[in-house]
Design a protein around this motif. Structure first.
Motif, PDB file in Angstrom:
ATOM      1  N   ASP A  28       0.789  -0.911   0.140  1.00  0.00           N
ATOM      2  CA  ASP A  28       0.039   0.163  -0.164  1.00  0.00           C
ATOM      3  C   ASP A  28       0.836   1.491  -0.036  1.00  0.00           C
ATOM      4  OD1 ASP A  28      -2.701  -1.164   1.923  1.00  0.00           O
ATOM      5  OD2 ASP A  28      -2.141  -1.506   0.031  1.00  0.00           O
ATOM      6  N   ILE A  29       2.209   1.063  -0.785  1.00  0.00           N
ATOM      7  CA  ILE A  29       3.107   2.532  -0.822  1.00  0.00           C
ATOM      8  C   ILE A  29       2.198   3.561  -2.070  1.00  0.00           C
ATOM      9  CG2 ILE A  29       5.092   3.129  -1.384  1.00  0.00           C
ATOM     10  CD1 ILE A  29       5.659   1.502  -0.111  1.00  0.00           C
ATOM     11  N   ARG A  30       1.795   4.644  -2.122  1.00  0.00           N
ATOM     12  CA  ARG A  30       1.284   4.911  -3.381  1.00  0.00           C
ATOM     13  C   ARG A  30       2.613   5.720  -3.846  1.00  0.00           C
ATOM     14  NH1 ARG A  30      -0.458   9.429  -1.007  1.00  0.00           N
ATOM     15  NH2 ARG A  30      -0.165   8.944   0.806  1.00  0.00           N
ATOM     16  N   VAL A  52       7.129   9.283  -2.774  1.00  0.00           N
ATOM     17  CA  VAL A  52       5.440   9.089  -3.476  1.00  0.00           C
ATOM     18  C   VAL A  52       5.236   9.952  -3.455  1.00  0.00           C
ATOM     19  CG1 VAL A  52       5.519   7.276  -0.915  1.00  0.00           C
ATOM     20  CG2 VAL A  52       5.886   9.560  -0.377  1.00  0.00           C
ATOM     21  N   ARG A  70       1.322  -3.925   5.500  1.00  0.00           N
ATOM     22  CA  ARG A  70       1.152  -2.697   4.558  1.00  0.00           C
ATOM     23  C   ARG A  70       1.699  -1.635   5.774  1.00  0.00           C
ATOM     24  NH1 ARG A  70      -3.459  -0.251   6.513  1.00  0.00           N
ATOM     25  NH2 ARG A  70      -4.868   0.853   5.066  1.00  0.00           N
ATOM     26  N   ASP A  72       0.355   2.331   6.464  1.00  0.00           N
ATOM     27  CA  ASP A  72      -0.948   2.762   7.204  1.00  0.00           C
ATOM     28  C   ASP A  72      -1.040   4.165   6.066  1.00  0.00           C
ATOM     29  OD1 ASP A  72      -3.418   2.951   8.900  1.00  0.00           O
ATOM     30  OD2 ASP A  72      -2.124   5.913   8.101  1.00  0.00           O
ATOM     31  N   LYS A  73      -1.429   4.656   5.897  1.00  0.00           N
ATOM     32  CA  LYS A  73      -1.332   5.812   4.514  1.00  0.00           C
ATOM     33  C   LYS A  73      -0.844   6.791   5.276  1.00  0.00           C
ATOM     34  CE  LYS A  73      -4.889   4.440   1.327  1.00  0.00           C
ATOM     35  NZ  LYS A  73      -6.467   4.696   0.613  1.00  0.00           N
ATOM     36  N   ALA A  74      -1.524   7.466   6.264  1.00  0.00           N
ATOM     37  CA  ALA A  74      -1.352   8.143   7.451  1.00  0.00           C
ATOM     38  C   ALA A  74       0.321   8.672   8.059  1.00  0.00           C
ATOM     39  CB  ALA A  74      -1.947   8.069   8.604  1.00  0.00           C
ATOM     40  N   TYR A  75       1.347   7.117   7.692  1.00  0.00           N
ATOM     41  CA  TYR A  75       2.745   6.655   7.640  1.00  0.00           C
ATOM     42  C   TYR A  75       3.386   8.319   7.432  1.00  0.00           C
ATOM     43  CZ  TYR A  75       6.558   4.923   8.944  1.00  0.00           C
ATOM     44  OH  TYR A  75       8.366   4.071   9.616  1.00  0.00           O
ATOM     45  N   THR A  77       5.551  10.964   6.572  1.00  0.00           N
ATOM     46  CA  THR A  77       6.955  10.983   5.570  1.00  0.00           C
ATOM     47  C   THR A  77       7.950  12.481   5.932  1.00  0.00           C
ATOM     48  OG1 THR A  77       5.396  12.902   4.283  1.00  0.00           O
ATOM     49  CG2 THR A  77       4.972  10.325   4.047  1.00  0.00           C
TER      50      THR A  77
END
Length: 433
Positions: A28-30, A52, A70, A72-75, A77
């Protein structure tokens, strides 16, 4: 006799690739969708960094290697750039330091916390400003601490001292078009570049000089890459005119000597004939229409000491084999000599010709000379060498002399005939016959 093909085995012959299981991946890395030819990923023994997607600027993830699964989208950056991040590179001398280049025309250097990010990192250790267009290439010096190279779409290569935030070298005349990639050599004395003009260049950054250049390393229009290998060779990838993938391995290029006058021919001095005290590595002898011009190639060095790297042992004048030994199937490498004391020609062996029986040994098999009988020739040739008595040797010599006299008579007869024909031809041309 049977022959067996011998192939040198490579210790990497049986290497194969194997993907890891899903739970060991980073999910789940954008990954950034920016249209830039980049690796978008950098890794060292502690962290994985991935460029990303980010709204309102540029960002990249920094993950501890053990943080698999996975994401998390909130990780958090690293998100200090105001434009998309195009390239990232970990410092080879500090696993917690990473540099980034961005569309905002800046280079930023970041200090990552020992255990990774727990909150967004927005403040770089240093901001390096010098490019006028986006910065798409970042690469650390392989051996010198705090030296960083950046290349931008302004076709400029900048080398920085990150520790003082100063610009060390600006190389802005070597590339007329977009730089695709930059790679340092093993000790960082040179770097090579691949450019949109289809040229591969080797550059000395401290002197600001172009050491070597290769035109049309790959003729295709798509981007190419060039990297220095540990042995000093350059490896490139690119495309042909038909967009076929190409791989190439290049020896370091040499400067060229050009002349306005064409040559009729060219001679080359053997290595042992060069002047080692002057660092002469080659000498050519160029033939013009009416003169011969020596052209001396030297390596500019100040030291008067013998230059071992320029003069490895070279082939000397001593033969390793005699002709008969070679004919018998033997092989031998050249006998090498050292040029350390400079080559001094010694007294050479005189060329000694040991003539054989030219009448019996040099004619085609099964033939005989005019004026001699086949049986006589066969008898003379079939007699084993070294087994003749004195009388037999005298008889054989007389036989040879008879053949020689017969041959001389035949030659005289043919010469007289040629003279008569020439005389007749002359009269015909003059209308006398």
């Amino acid at each position: 006799m049977s022959f067996r093909k011998v192939v040198r085995q490579s210790k990497f012959r049986h290497v194969f690739g194997q993907p890891v299981k899903n739970d060991q991946c980073y999910e789940d890395i954008r990954v950034s969708r920016v249209t830039w030819d980049s690796t978008f990923c950098a890794v060292n023994p502690r962290f994985l960094a991935v460029i990303v997607e980010a709204s309102g600027g540029g960002a990249f993830l920094v993950l501890p290697l053990n943080k698999t699964g996975r994401i998390d989208k909130a990780y958090p950056t690293v998100c200090g750039h105001t434009g998309p991040v195009l390239d990232i590179d970990w410092c080879p001398h500090n696993d917690e330091v990473i540099a980034s280049g961005s569309e905002d025309c800046t280079v930023m250097v970041w200090q990552i916390p020992e255990n990774g990010l727990v909150s967004p990192l927005t403040e770089p250790v240093v901001v390096l400003e010098g490019h006028t267009k986006r910065v798409g290439i970042i690469t650390w010096h392989p051996t010198a601490r705090n030296v960083l190279l950046s290349a931008g779409c302004d076709n400029v290569v900048l080398i920085w001292n990150v520790g003082t935030a100063e610009e060390l070298y600006r190389l802005d005349t070597q590339h007329p078009d977009l730089i695709y990639n930059v790679s340092w050599n093993r000790n960082g004395s040179l770097f090579c570049t691949a450019c949109k003009d289809k040229r591969m260049r080797i550059i000395d950054p401290r002197r600001g000089t172009l050491v070597a250049e290769r035109e049309k390393a790959h003729e295709g229009a798509r981007p190419m890459r060039a990297i220095f290998l540990a042995d000093g060779k350059v490896f490139t990838t690119g495309f042909s005119r038909m967009s076929e993938r190409q791989l190439a391995l290049w020896d370091p290029f040499l400067n060229t000597f050009t002349s306005k006058e064409p040559q009729r021919g060219m001679g080359s001095m053997p290595k042992r004939g060069l002047e080692v005290s002057k660092c002469e590595i080659a000498r050519f002898y160029k033939l013009h229409e009416r003169k011969c011009e020596p052209i001396v190639m030297t390596v500019p060095r100040k030291s008067d000491l013998f230059q071992d790297d320029l003069y490895p042992d070279t082939a000397g004048p001593e033969a390793a084999l005699e002709a008969e030994e070679w004919v018998s199937g033997q092989d031998a490498d050249p006998i090498l000599i050292s040029l350390r004391e400079a080559y001094v020609p010694s007294k050479q062996r005189d060329l000694k010709v040991s003539r054989r029986n030219v009448l019996s040994d040099s004619r085609p098999a099964g033939s005989s000379w005019p004026g001699a009988s086949t049986s006589a020739a066969t008898t003379a040739d079939s007699t084993p060498s070294g087994s003749l008595t004195g009388a037999e040797e005298a008889g054989k010599l007389e036989e040879i002399l008879q053949k020689l006299r017969a041959l001389q008579a035949l030659i005289k007869e043919q010469g007289d005939r040629i003279s008569r024909l020439e005389e007749q031809l002359g009269r015909m041309e003059n209308g006398d016959a």
